[in-house]
Write a protein that holds these residues in place. Structure first.
Motif, PDB file in Angstrom:
ATOM      1  N   ALA A  40      36.067  37.037  38.914  1.00  0.00           N
ATOM      2  CA  ALA A  40      36.801  37.521  37.742  1.00  0.00           C
ATOM      3  C   ALA A  40      36.626  39.026  37.576  1.00  0.00           C
ATOM      4  CB  ALA A  40      36.337  36.781  36.488  1.00  0.00           C
ATOM      5  N   GLU A  41      35.404  39.520  37.769  1.00  0.00           N
ATOM      6  CA  GLU A  41      35.152  40.959  37.655  1.00  0.00           C
ATOM      7  C   GLU A  41      35.881  41.732  38.747  1.00  0.00           C
ATOM      8  OE1 GLU A  41      33.513  42.875  35.285  1.00  0.00           O
ATOM      9  OE2 GLU A  41      33.636  40.974  34.201  1.00  0.00           O
ATOM     10  N   ALA A  42      35.900  41.191  39.962  1.00  0.00           N
ATOM     11  CA  ALA A  42      36.611  41.848  41.062  1.00  0.00           C
ATOM     12  C   ALA A  42      38.103  41.922  40.740  1.00  0.00           C
ATOM     13  CB  ALA A  42      36.380  41.095  42.367  1.00  0.00           C
ATOM     14  N   LYS A  43      38.659  40.830  40.242  1.00  0.00           N
ATOM     15  CA  LYS A  43      40.084  40.793  39.906  1.00  0.00           C
ATOM     16  C   LYS A  43      40.388  41.767  38.778  1.00  0.00           C
ATOM     17  CE  LYS A  43      43.787  37.584  38.685  1.00  0.00           C
ATOM     18  NZ  LYS A  43      44.126  36.194  38.386  1.00  0.00           N
ATOM     19  N   LYS A  44      39.509  41.807  37.770  1.00  0.00           N
ATOM     20  CA  LYS A  44      39.698  42.695  36.629  1.00  0.00           C
ATOM     21  C   LYS A  44      39.720  44.164  37.057  1.00  0.00           C
ATOM     22  CE  LYS A  44      36.403  43.436  33.523  1.00  0.00           C
ATOM     23  NZ  LYS A  44      35.457  43.177  32.428  1.00  0.00           N
ATOM     24  N   ASN A  45      38.944  44.480  38.083  1.00  0.00           N
ATOM     25  CA  ASN A  45      38.861  45.855  38.574  1.00  0.00           C
ATOM     26  C   ASN A  45      39.794  46.126  39.745  1.00  0.00           C
ATOM     27  OD1 ASN A  45      36.788  46.913  36.804  1.00  0.00           O
ATOM     28  ND2 ASN A  45      35.420  45.458  37.816  1.00  0.00           N
ATOM     29  N   GLY A  46      40.685  45.171  40.046  1.00  0.00           N
ATOM     30  CA  GLY A  46      41.659  45.361  41.108  1.00  0.00           C
ATOM     31  C   GLY A  46      41.043  45.408  42.493  1.00  0.00           C
ATOM     32  N   MET A  47      39.995  44.653  42.700  1.00  0.00           N
ATOM     33  CA  MET A  47      39.303  44.646  43.984  1.00  0.00           C
ATOM     34  C   MET A  47      39.328  43.248  44.578  1.00  0.00           C
ATOM     35  SD  MET A  47      35.936  46.797  42.811  1.00  0.00           S
ATOM     36  CE  MET A  47      35.274  46.957  44.436  1.00  0.00           C
ATOM     37  N   GLU A  48      39.071  43.180  45.854  1.00  0.00           N
ATOM     38  CA  GLU A  48      38.882  41.900  46.519  1.00  0.00           C
ATOM     39  C   GLU A  48      37.426  41.812  46.935  1.00  0.00           C
ATOM     40  OE1 GLU A  48      41.581  40.809  49.621  1.00  0.00           O
ATOM     41  OE2 GLU A  48      43.260  41.788  48.606  1.00  0.00           O
ATOM     42  N   ILE A  49      36.903  40.605  46.920  1.00  0.00           N
ATOM     43  CA  ILE A  49      35.507  40.409  47.298  1.00  0.00           C
ATOM     44  C   ILE A  49      35.448  39.237  48.273  1.00  0.00           C
ATOM     45  CG2 ILE A  49      35.039  38.965  45.293  1.00  0.00           C
ATOM     46  CD1 ILE A  49      32.243  40.282  45.172  1.00  0.00           C
ATOM     47  N   GLY A  50      34.735  39.447  49.368  1.00  0.00           N
ATOM     48  CA  GLY A  50      34.661  38.436  50.409  1.00  0.00           C
ATOM     49  C   GLY A  50      33.796  37.255  50.012  1.00  0.00           C
TER      50      GLY A  50
END
Length: 144
Positions: A40-50
């Motif tokens: 959720a934090e990655a999505k909120k910050n416009g990032m992708e996380i493996g």
């Protein structure tokens, strides 16, 4: 049954298995929550996380939580109590000034929200406070 040179009953084996399965369930739920938060934090910050990174973060968070829980238990035990209280939680954050300040602020807010009659009664005796279960205390069930 003989386990590690000790005779234990079937009831004790069942209890051990039940505790292990409960530990596994708690660990899995904690990790799922940590993964959900990280995504959720990655999505909120416009990032992708493996996936492997998320799993690693979840595992580290669980291990950190275990260590904090052990510290809290030791702090309460050292104070001669069987109940972890808010002071123990604040003490556990002593190496992180910002976190300790936030916890102190939260503690003060909780105390301010506590009804006046409860605050007066608790000031009477430290022994009564240790024996009473309050909303910001957790009973320790493990032996040291």
């Amino acid at each position: 049954m003989d386990v590690g040179g000790e005779d234990i009953s079937d009831l004790q084996v069942d209890q051990i298995v039940e505790e292990d399965s409960m530990d596994d369930l708690i660990r899995d739920r904690f990790r799922l929550s940590a993964i959900s938060i990280a995504e959720a934090e990655a999505k909120k910050n416009g990032m992708e996380i493996g996936g492997p990174v998320v799993a690693c973060v979840a595992d580290l968070a669980f291990k950190y939580a275990e260590n904090v829980a052990k510290d809290l238990e030791l702090f309460a035990h050292h104070a001669g109590r069987k109940v972890v209280n808010m002071d123990d939680v604040v003490l556990s954050a002593h190496r992180n000034d910002n976190l300790a300040a936030s916890l102190r602020s939260l503690c003060n807010e909780l105390k301010a929200k506590e009804p006046q009659s409860d605050r007066k009664r608790k000031k009477g005796s430290a022994k009564k406070e240790d024996k009473a279960s309050s909303s910001n205390a957790v009973r320790i069930t493990t032996d040291l």
